[in-house]
Design an enzyme around this catalytic site. Sequence first.
Site, PDB file in Angstrom:
ATOM      1  N   ASP A  46       0.836  -1.200   0.000  1.00 42.93           N
ATOM      2  CA  ASP A  46       0.000   0.000   0.000  1.00 42.93           C
ATOM      3  C   ASP A  46       0.876   1.258   0.000  1.00 42.93           C
ATOM      4  O   ASP A  46       0.361   2.379  -0.045  1.00 42.93           O
ATOM      5  CB  ASP A  46      -1.017  -0.008   1.151  1.00 42.93           C
ATOM      6  CG  ASP A  46      -0.366  -0.046   2.514  1.00 42.93           C
ATOM      7  OD1 ASP A  46       0.868  -0.127   2.595  1.00 42.93           O
ATOM      8  OD2 ASP A  46      -1.102   0.001   3.524  1.00 42.93           O
ATOM      9  N   SER A  47       2.198   1.056  -0.030  1.00 41.02           N
ATOM     10  CA  SER A  47       3.117   2.174  -0.277  1.00 41.02           C
ATOM     11  C   SER A  47       2.776   2.843  -1.605  1.00 41.02           C
ATOM     12  O   SER A  47       3.221   3.956  -1.869  1.00 41.02           O
ATOM     13  CB  SER A  47       4.570   1.684  -0.285  1.00 41.02           C
ATOM     14  OG  SER A  47       4.728   0.596  -1.179  1.00 41.02           O
ATOM     15  N   ASP A  85      -1.003  -6.264   0.005  1.00 43.28           N
ATOM     16  CA  ASP A  85      -1.347  -5.650   1.299  1.00 43.28           C
ATOM     17  C   ASP A  85      -2.848  -5.516   1.520  1.00 43.28           C
ATOM     18  O   ASP A  85      -3.574  -5.087   0.607  1.00 43.28           O
ATOM     19  CB  ASP A  85      -0.801  -4.216   1.324  1.00 43.28           C
ATOM     20  CG  ASP A  85       0.423  -4.080   2.191  1.00 43.28           C
ATOM     21  OD1 ASP A  85       0.577  -4.854   3.145  1.00 43.28           O
ATOM     22  OD2 ASP A  85       1.230  -3.172   1.902  1.00 43.28           O
ATOM     23  N   LYS A 114      -0.885  -9.634   3.129  1.00 45.91           N
ATOM     24  CA  LYS A 114      -0.066  -9.079   4.210  1.00 45.91           C
ATOM     25  C   LYS A 114      -0.913  -8.139   5.047  1.00 45.91           C
ATOM     26  O   LYS A 114      -1.723  -7.382   4.505  1.00 45.91           O
ATOM     27  CB  LYS A 114       1.128  -8.334   3.623  1.00 45.91           C
ATOM     28  CG  LYS A 114       1.987  -7.604   4.664  1.00 45.91           C
ATOM     29  CD  LYS A 114       3.314  -7.215   4.115  1.00 45.91           C
ATOM     30  CE  LYS A 114       3.397  -5.838   3.525  1.00 45.91           C
ATOM     31  NZ  LYS A 114       3.020  -4.718   4.421  1.00 45.91           N
ATOM     32  N   GLU A 116      -0.641  -5.430   8.554  1.00 53.65           N
ATOM     33  CA  GLU A 116       0.173  -4.769   9.576  1.00 53.65           C
ATOM     34  C   GLU A 116      -0.466  -4.956  10.939  1.00 53.65           C
ATOM     35  O   GLU A 116      -1.699  -4.893  11.060  1.00 53.65           O
ATOM     36  CB  GLU A 116       0.271  -3.266   9.287  1.00 53.65           C
ATOM     37  CG  GLU A 116       1.033  -2.943   8.035  1.00 53.65           C
ATOM     38  CD  GLU A 116       1.200  -1.435   7.826  1.00 53.65           C
ATOM     39  OE1 GLU A 116       0.964  -0.636   8.762  1.00 53.65           O
ATOM     40  OE2 GLU A 116       1.573  -1.066   6.702  1.00 53.65           O
ATOM     41  N   GLU A 183       9.908  -4.182   9.774  1.00 52.78           N
ATOM     42  CA  GLU A 183      10.267  -2.888   9.192  1.00 52.78           C
ATOM     43  C   GLU A 183      10.903  -1.976  10.234  1.00 52.78           C
ATOM     44  O   GLU A 183      10.337  -1.773  11.316  1.00 52.78           O
ATOM     45  CB  GLU A 183       9.015  -2.219   8.589  1.00 52.78           C
ATOM     46  CG  GLU A 183       9.316  -0.847   8.004  1.00 52.78           C
ATOM     47  CD  GLU A 183       8.252  -0.313   7.064  1.00 52.78           C
ATOM     48  OE1 GLU A 183       7.239  -1.007   6.833  1.00 52.78           O
ATOM     49  OE2 GLU A 183       8.441   0.814   6.565  1.00 52.78           O
TER      50      GLU A 183
HETATM   51  O1  KIV Z   1       3.558  -1.102   1.545  1.00 52.65           O
HETATM   52  C1  KIV Z   1       4.723  -1.491   1.418  1.00 52.65           C
HETATM   53  O2  KIV Z   1       5.396  -1.261   0.419  1.00 52.65           O
HETATM   54  C2  KIV Z   1       5.301  -2.258   2.510  1.00 52.65           C
HETATM   55  C3  KIV Z   1       6.787  -2.419   2.519  1.00 52.65           C
HETATM   56  C4  KIV Z   1       7.390  -1.173   3.021  1.00 52.65           C
HETATM   57  C5  KIV Z   1       7.221  -3.613   3.291  1.00 52.65           C
HETATM   58  O3  KIV Z   1       4.614  -2.672   3.403  1.00 52.65           O
END
Ligand code: KIV
Length: 267
Positions: A46-47, A85, A114, A116, A183
Amino acid sequence: MTKPITLSTLRRMKREGEPIAMLTAYDAAFARLMDQAGVDVLLVGDSLGMVVQGRSSTVPVTLDEMVYHTALVNRGRHRALLVADLPFLSHTTPEQALMSAARLMKEGGAEVVKLEGGTPQLETVRRLAEAGVPVCAHLGLLPQSVHKLGGYKVQGRDADGAERIRAEARAMEQAGADLLILECVPRPLAGAISAELGIPVVGIGAGPECDGQVLVSYDILGLVPAESRPSFSRDYLTPQGSLAGAFAAYVTEVKGRAFPTDAESFH
Ligand code: KIV
């Protein structure tokens, strides 16, 4: 044709001490180049909210946007494992997480989802695992909680914080997580967690002892303003002069343990 990377491949790589090379990808063209360069895992992070959409955090990213970008990346890859994500507030309950994961997997083609978070996410990880959803946990700096954390800061620097992350890492594995991303945590903490856990641990700003490394691809390509590039990232485009060369050099340096160095780690 090269055999596709699966979670079993990653577990074997951990056992045999072969570092896992992972990069974020957001579209089919980049995914194809990364896949051809030998990147083992593509993460639709989600970056994308920050590096693609130009937002100041990942908080506004929606599930629809994640599904869209996951489907694009899926079309560009053949060999790499595809992780996507769950965006902010798309997994507030185990039921919501299951519905969100279903969209990432069925519509986007993700093979692993994924999420968080530590202790509050354990029940969700358990439910996803029981339902047959492969899970990548994410501990340490949690960008979705940036407003709660008060900024993008290294986590686990004091003894209590380090012990909390270590205990949460163990609990994530016990709950059924298949992979863990750490991270921005100190190198010794990440090394200890990687050695202790049976599942592969992939670090970003977590030092060279992790079982693998992940970076935001736009950071290594100079696509973000220089002042925004994290200290633990490296410019791979300038020395290589091409995207294909940059991705291949990243894979070579991760596999050869030439990235990251101690200077690219926290203490
Ligand atoms: O969203 C993302 O790109 C991430 C990485 C920083 C691991 O979670």
